[in-house]
Design a protein around this motif. Structure first.
Motif, short mmCIF file in Angstrom:
data_model
loop_
_atom_site.label_atom_id
_atom_site.label_comp_id
_atom_site.label_asym_id
_atom_site.label_seq_id
_atom_site.Cartn_x
_atom_site.Cartn_y
_atom_site.Cartn_z
N ILE A 267 -3.62 -11.36 2.59
CA ILE A 267 -2.74 -11.92 1.41
C ILE A 267 -1.27 -11.47 1.12
CG2 ILE A 267 -2.85 -11.97 -1.50
CD1 ILE A 267 -6.05 -11.68 -0.93
N ALA A 268 -1.34 -10.47 1.39
CA ALA A 268 0.23 -9.76 1.44
C ALA A 268 1.05 -10.44 2.00
CB ALA A 268 0.16 -8.38 1.72
N ARG A 269 0.78 -11.00 3.52
CA ARG A 269 1.34 -11.83 4.14
C ARG A 269 1.79 -13.30 3.71
NH1 ARG A 269 -2.44 -9.95 8.14
NH2 ARG A 269 -1.73 -8.07 9.09
N GLU A 270 0.75 -13.74 3.07
CA GLU A 270 0.90 -14.98 2.61
C GLU A 270 1.81 -14.99 1.24
OE1 GLU A 270 -3.55 -16.63 3.86
OE2 GLU A 270 -3.15 -16.08 1.82
N GLU A 271 1.85 -13.93 0.73
CA GLU A 271 2.80 -13.76 -0.45
C GLU A 271 4.27 -13.20 -0.35
OE1 GLU A 271 2.15 -15.18 -3.43
OE2 GLU A 271 -0.04 -15.59 -3.14
N GLY A 272 4.41 -13.23 1.03
CA GLY A 272 5.72 -12.52 1.48
C GLY A 272 6.07 -11.35 0.88
N CYS A 273 4.98 -10.43 0.93
CA CYS A 273 5.03 -8.88 0.44
C CYS A 273 5.33 -7.86 1.49
CB CYS A 273 3.71 -8.41 -0.31
SG CYS A 273 3.62 -9.51 -1.87
N GLU A 274 5.93 -6.93 1.44
CA GLU A 274 6.27 -6.03 2.66
C GLU A 274 5.32 -4.82 2.27
OE1 GLU A 274 9.45 -2.71 1.10
OE2 GLU A 274 10.23 -4.58 2.04
N ALA A 275 4.60 -4.80 1.07
CA ALA A 275 3.61 -3.56 0.68
C ALA A 275 2.51 -3.89 0.10
CB ALA A 275 4.58 -2.30 0.30
N LEU A 276 1.59 -3.30 0.26
CA LEU A 276 0.23 -3.17 -0.20
C LEU A 276 0.08 -2.14 -1.09
CD1 LEU A 276 -2.68 -4.35 -0.98
CD2 LEU A 276 -3.40 -3.50 1.21
N VAL A 277 -0.08 -2.02 -2.23
CA VAL A 277 -0.23 -0.77 -3.08
C VAL A 277 -1.46 -0.52 -3.86
CG1 VAL A 277 1.24 0.31 -4.82
CG2 VAL A 277 2.24 -1.72 -3.91
N LEU A 278 -2.07 0.66 -3.53
CA LEU A 278 -3.33 0.99 -3.64
C LEU A 278 -3.30 2.10 -4.84
CD1 LEU A 278 -4.87 1.27 -0.10
CD2 LEU A 278 -4.77 -0.85 -1.87
N GLY A 279 -4.32 2.11 -5.48
CA GLY A 279 -4.61 2.88 -6.56
C GLY A 279 -5.29 4.37 -6.45
N HIS A 280 -5.45 4.94 -5.18
CA HIS A 280 -5.72 6.33 -4.87
C HIS A 280 -4.72 7.20 -5.56
CE1 HIS A 280 -7.45 3.83 -1.23
NE2 HIS A 280 -8.42 4.01 -2.04
N HIS A 281 -5.49 8.11 -6.10
CA HIS A 281 -4.88 9.37 -6.83
C HIS A 281 -5.05 10.67 -6.02
CE1 HIS A 281 -8.90 10.16 -8.12
NE2 HIS A 281 -8.85 8.99 -8.60
N ARG A 282 -4.59 11.69 -6.77
CA ARG A 282 -4.60 13.00 -6.03
C ARG A 282 -5.95 13.56 -5.60
NH1 ARG A 282 -4.30 18.02 -10.04
NH2 ARG A 282 -6.19 17.33 -10.51
N ASP A 283 -6.98 13.25 -6.61
CA ASP A 283 -8.28 13.52 -6.15
C ASP A 283 -8.87 13.02 -5.22
OD1 ASP A 283 -9.28 15.13 -9.24
OD2 ASP A 283 -7.49 14.16 -9.05
N ASP A 284 -8.53 11.57 -5.07
CA ASP A 284 -9.00 10.69 -3.73
C ASP A 284 -8.67 11.63 -2.59
OD1 ASP A 284 -10.44 8.94 -5.46
OD2 ASP A 284 -8.68 7.69 -5.84
N ILE A 285 -7.28 11.86 -2.59
CA ILE A 285 -6.78 12.37 -1.28
C ILE A 285 -7.46 13.71 -1.12
CG2 ILE A 285 -4.71 13.23 -0.53
CD1 ILE A 285 -2.92 11.20 -2.30
N LEU A 286 -7.66 14.61 -2.06
CA LEU A 286 -8.42 15.89 -1.75
C LEU A 286 -9.77 15.56 -1.40
CD1 LEU A 286 -7.20 18.16 -4.64
CD2 LEU A 286 -6.47 18.12 -2.57
N GLU A 287 -10.52 14.88 -1.80
CA GLU A 287 -11.77 14.53 -1.68
C GLU A 287 -11.88 13.94 -0.22
OE1 GLU A 287 -13.09 11.71 -4.46
OE2 GLU A 287 -12.94 13.12 -6.14
N THR A 288 -11.00 12.98 0.34
CA THR A 288 -11.04 12.54 1.72
C THR A 288 -10.63 13.67 2.72
OG1 THR A 288 -10.20 10.39 0.88
CG2 THR A 288 -9.94 11.04 3.31
N PHE A 289 -9.67 14.78 2.31
CA PHE A 289 -9.48 15.89 2.91
C PHE A 289 -10.47 16.45 3.38
CE2 PHE A 289 -8.55 20.22 3.66
CZ PHE A 289 -7.70 20.34 4.67
N PHE A 290 -11.47 16.82 2.40
CA PHE A 290 -12.52 17.73 2.56
C PHE A 290 -13.78 16.97 3.16
CE2 PHE A 290 -10.56 20.56 -0.85
CZ PHE A 290 -10.78 21.69 0.21
N LEU A 291 -13.82 15.72 2.95
CA LEU A 291 -14.61 14.85 3.76
C LEU A 291 -14.37 14.84 5.41
CD1 LEU A 291 -15.19 11.48 1.61
CD2 LEU A 291 -16.89 13.11 2.28
N ASN A 292 -13.14 14.70 5.59
CA ASN A 292 -12.92 14.79 7.22
C ASN A 292 -12.89 16.23 7.66
OD1 ASN A 292 -11.97 12.21 7.50
ND2 ASN A 292 -9.88 12.88 6.79
N PHE A 293 -12.54 17.34 6.76
CA PHE A 293 -12.81 18.59 7.28
C PHE A 293 -14.35 19.07 7.40
CE2 PHE A 293 -12.93 23.13 5.91
CZ PHE A 293 -12.22 23.61 6.76
#
Length: 277
Positions: free
Chosen positions: A139-165
């Motif tokens: 959809i980003a390509r079809e709409e001529g968008c250079e970026a897809l913007v997502l709503g992940h926040h600080r806590d999502d990032i930390l949770e992902t880090f510990f999941l990988n860890f």
């Protein structure tokens, strides 16, 4: 969108803090392309809108930055209707139309695919996410968008880090800026510095029409929930640790880790000139 927002001092402070955090992330990770040539127009961003508090907050804060003249991009909101049972199809288009937000609603029945492919009792999140992301790139390509913007926040990032860890055996989190495999769409996470509790308070104050996730959110015992509980307990016992941990992710010392691809341990040698006499 902000016409009915509270005018209290506490809400204004919350709004300013979130705006400051989003602006800082955009600047720190160079999310906005260099200004285009005269007459070329602004870059376009596709803002993924799920109907949850985080994506509503993301859209509102980006629009706030545009209103303040601090973000020179064109935004288009996009919701991917994945065919979940009883999904209220009217809520998002009604909300976006009421507030004059350019948007696109796309229907793709990934729900049936996920429930067919994933074994009973297993989690849907991974497959659901991959299918959704593939459609959003298209959809980003079809709409001529250079970026897809997502709503992940600080806590999502930390949770992902510990999941990988703990479960992946690697040090990795969610990058605030990422180029997709095809190299034609940038993935951005402007909420990288924003606390989940701030976004929750912001959502409640703004009275966003929240749509619960009946697919992934209905599953209990997810590993991510365990990480969330662990991090929350650490924060309860030692306030401020979440901020400290997110700073640590941007302050690595390869020479003090064990990754030989990041630091040349074999080439580390004594300096004869500094040897004791």
């Amino acid at each position: 969108m902000f016409a009915g927002a509270p005018s209290s001092v506490s809400h204004n402070k919350l709004r300013k803090r979130l705006i400051r955090n989003v602006r800082q992330a955009i600047e720190d990770f160079a999310m906005v392309s260099p200004p285009p040539e005269a007459g070329a127009g602004n870059p376009r961003w596709l803002v993924a809108l799920s109907g949850g508090k985080d994506s509503y907050g993301l859209l509102a804060l980006l629009m706030d930055l545009k209103w303040r003249g601090m973000l020179h991009v064109d935004l288009i909101a996009c919701n991917l209707d994945q065919g979940q049972p009883n999904f209220p199809k009217h809520i998002l288009p009604d909300y976006l139309t009421t507030h004059g937000v350019p948007h696109r609603i796309e229907y793709r029945d990934t729900y049936s695919v996920v429930t067919e492919k994933v074994q009973v009792g297993a989690t849907y999140c991974s497959l659901c996410s991959r299918l959704r992301r593939g459609h959003l790139y298209r959809i980003a390509r079809e709409e001529g968008c250079e970026a897809l913007v997502l709503g992940h926040h600080r806590d999502d990032i930390l949770e992902t880090f510990f999941l990988n860890f703990f479960h992946g055996g690697r040090l990795a989190a969610m990058p605030p800026k990422l180029l997709n495999d095809e190299g034609d769409v940038m993935v951005l996470r402007p909420l990288a510095y924003c606390a989940e509790e701030d976004l929750t308070r912001f959502s409640e104050a703004m009275k966003f029409p929240i749509i619960p996730c009946d697919l992934c959110g209905s599953q209990d015992g997810l590993q991510r929930n365990a990480m969330k509980a662990m991090i929350s307990e650490i924060e309860r016992r030692m306030p401020g640790r979440k901020d400290s941990m997110i700073r640590a992710l941007g302050n690595t010392r390869p020479s003090h880790l064990l990754d030989r691809s990041l630091f040349d341990f074999a080439g580390l040698a004594l300096n004869p000139e500094k040897a004791p006499s």
